[in-house]
Design a protein around this motif. Structure first.
Motif, PDB file in Angstrom:
ATOM      1  N   PRO A   1      49.678 -49.016  -3.265  1.00  0.00           N
ATOM      2  CA  PRO A   1      49.263 -48.230  -2.096  1.00  0.00           C
ATOM      3  C   PRO A   1      50.178 -47.028  -1.840  1.00  0.00           C
ATOM      4  CG  PRO A   1      49.132 -50.551  -1.606  1.00  0.00           C
ATOM      5  CD  PRO A   1      49.783 -50.435  -2.956  1.00  0.00           C
ATOM      6  N   GLY A   2      51.468 -47.214  -1.871  1.00  0.00           N
ATOM      7  CA  GLY A   2      52.414 -46.111  -1.757  1.00  0.00           C
ATOM      8  C   GLY A   2      52.436 -45.407  -0.415  1.00  0.00           C
ATOM      9  N   ASP A   3      53.162 -44.299  -0.403  1.00  0.00           N
ATOM     10  CA  ASP A   3      53.368 -43.523   0.831  1.00  0.00           C
ATOM     11  C   ASP A   3      52.070 -42.930   1.367  1.00  0.00           C
ATOM     12  OD1 ASP A   3      56.065 -44.091   0.720  1.00  0.00           O
ATOM     13  OD2 ASP A   3      56.569 -42.221  -0.322  1.00  0.00           O
ATOM     14  N   TRP A   4      51.191 -42.509   0.451  1.00  0.00           N
ATOM     15  CA  TRP A   4      49.918 -41.929   0.894  1.00  0.00           C
ATOM     16  C   TRP A   4      49.162 -42.923   1.775  1.00  0.00           C
ATOM     17  CZ3 TRP A   4      44.997 -43.804  -0.485  1.00  0.00           C
ATOM     18  CH2 TRP A   4      43.929 -43.044  -0.019  1.00  0.00           C
TER      19      TRP A   4
ATOM     20  N   GLY B   1      46.790 -53.313 -10.164  1.00  0.00           N
ATOM     21  CA  GLY B   1      47.509 -53.389  -8.893  1.00  0.00           C
ATOM     22  C   GLY B   1      48.917 -52.815  -8.982  1.00  0.00           C
ATOM     23  N   ILE B   2      49.595 -53.079 -10.076  1.00  0.00           N
ATOM     24  CA  ILE B   2      50.959 -52.556 -10.275  1.00  0.00           C
ATOM     25  C   ILE B   2      50.924 -51.056 -10.569  1.00  0.00           C
ATOM     26  CG2 ILE B   2      52.959 -52.643 -11.833  1.00  0.00           C
ATOM     27  CD1 ILE B   2      52.358 -55.720 -12.054  1.00  0.00           C
ATOM     28  N   ALA B   3      49.933 -50.631 -11.362  1.00  0.00           N
ATOM     29  CA  ALA B   3      49.832 -49.221 -11.761  1.00  0.00           C
ATOM     30  C   ALA B   3      49.366 -48.313 -10.621  1.00  0.00           C
ATOM     31  CB  ALA B   3      48.894 -49.079 -12.955  1.00  0.00           C
TER      32      ALA B   3
ATOM     33  N   PHE C   1      40.701 -45.098  -5.304  1.00  0.00           N
ATOM     34  CA  PHE C   1      41.194 -45.086  -3.920  1.00  0.00           C
ATOM     35  C   PHE C   1      42.674 -44.739  -3.862  1.00  0.00           C
ATOM     36  CE2 PHE C   1      42.785 -46.824   0.041  1.00  0.00           C
ATOM     37  CZ  PHE C   1      41.781 -46.516   0.950  1.00  0.00           C
ATOM     38  N   PHE C   2      43.510 -45.500  -4.571  1.00  0.00           N
ATOM     39  CA  PHE C   2      44.963 -45.358  -4.425  1.00  0.00           C
ATOM     40  C   PHE C   2      45.580 -44.245  -5.269  1.00  0.00           C
ATOM     41  CE2 PHE C   2      44.530 -49.920  -3.121  1.00  0.00           C
ATOM     42  CZ  PHE C   2      44.932 -49.739  -1.814  1.00  0.00           C
ATOM     43  N   ALA C   3      45.076 -44.015  -6.478  1.00  0.00           N
ATOM     44  CA  ALA C   3      45.673 -42.986  -7.335  1.00  0.00           C
ATOM     45  C   ALA C   3      45.046 -41.615  -7.100  1.00  0.00           C
ATOM     46  CB  ALA C   3      45.554 -43.380  -8.804  1.00  0.00           C
ATOM     47  N   MET C   4      43.720 -41.588  -6.967  1.00  0.00           N
ATOM     48  CA  MET C   4      43.041 -40.308  -6.774  1.00  0.00           C
ATOM     49  C   MET C   4      42.935 -39.917  -5.299  1.00  0.00           C
ATOM     50  SD  MET C   4      40.035 -40.842  -9.654  1.00  0.00           S
ATOM     51  CE  MET C   4      39.136 -39.423  -9.097  1.00  0.00           C
TER      52      MET C   4
ATOM     53  N   ASN D   1      49.880 -55.660   4.231  1.00  0.00           N
ATOM     54  CA  ASN D   1      49.865 -55.378   2.794  1.00  0.00           C
ATOM     55  C   ASN D   1      50.167 -56.603   1.933  1.00  0.00           C
ATOM     56  OD1 ASN D   1      49.144 -52.737   3.219  1.00  0.00           O
ATOM     57  ND2 ASN D   1      51.206 -51.932   2.980  1.00  0.00           N
ATOM     58  N   TRP D   2      51.033 -57.497   2.394  1.00  0.00           N
ATOM     59  CA  TRP D   2      51.421 -58.656   1.600  1.00  0.00           C
ATOM     60  C   TRP D   2      50.244 -59.590   1.329  1.00  0.00           C
ATOM     61  CZ3 TRP D   2      50.381 -63.362   3.578  1.00  0.00           C
ATOM     62  CH2 TRP D   2      50.272 -63.482   4.958  1.00  0.00           C
TER      63      TRP D   2
END
Length: 150
Positions: A27-30, A22-24, A91-94, A43-44
């Motif tokens: 979700p970020g800007d994307w 989860g930390i690595a 999902f989140f990184a790729m 998100n929280w």
């Protein structure tokens, strides 16, 4: 190994790896820029829900390991865990929403198969996996909706 020590190992491993992923892979800007369905939770909410679920998943894994460390139920538990841990990076990184949808559908199938496998012999574990199945079903719908909207 002492049974309570082994429970601690399961808790630290499952919750720890889940938190690390989860930390690595935040979700970020994307993710913030994606169109989302009206039922997308804030998100929280994700961190506390996943923390509770990971605790339950760890307890179930420990119970399953205690019963038969090399049995089919343990193999199913490990398979669902691998799929669970794979989803966020995909999902989140790729940013691969279609591949993530395939993973989460397989994950949901593994969770349901696990529940069916242990239902007769370990009803508490089956019941502890029910919230996980419900949340994963919801997350599957959310993933599919995001794929469709974007």
């Amino acid at each position: 190994m002492n049974k309570y020590l082994s429970l601690g190992v399961f808790l630290v491993a499952v919750v720890g790896i889940g938190m690390f992923i989860g930390i690595a892979t935040p979700p970020g800007d994307w993710y913030a820029g994606l169109a989302k369905p009206s039922f997308n939770p804030p998100n929280w909410l994700f961190a506390p829900v996943w923390t509770i679920l990971y605790i339950l998943i760890a307890i179930v894994g420990w119970r399953t390991w205690q019963r038969n460390a090399s049995g089919s139920a343990m193999r199913l538990w490990l398979a669902q865990m691998a799929l669970n841990f794979a989803w966020s990076p995909v999902f989140f990184a790729m940013h691969a929403t279609a591949a993530a949808l395939v993973i989460i559908i397989l994950l949901l199938a593994m969770i349901l198969w696990f529940i069916e496998t242990v239902r007769a012999d370990d009803r508490p574990s089956a019941l502890m996996f029910a919230p996980y199945a419900l949340w994963t079903g919801f997350a599957t719908l959310l993933n599919a909706s995001i794929l469709y909207l974007n």
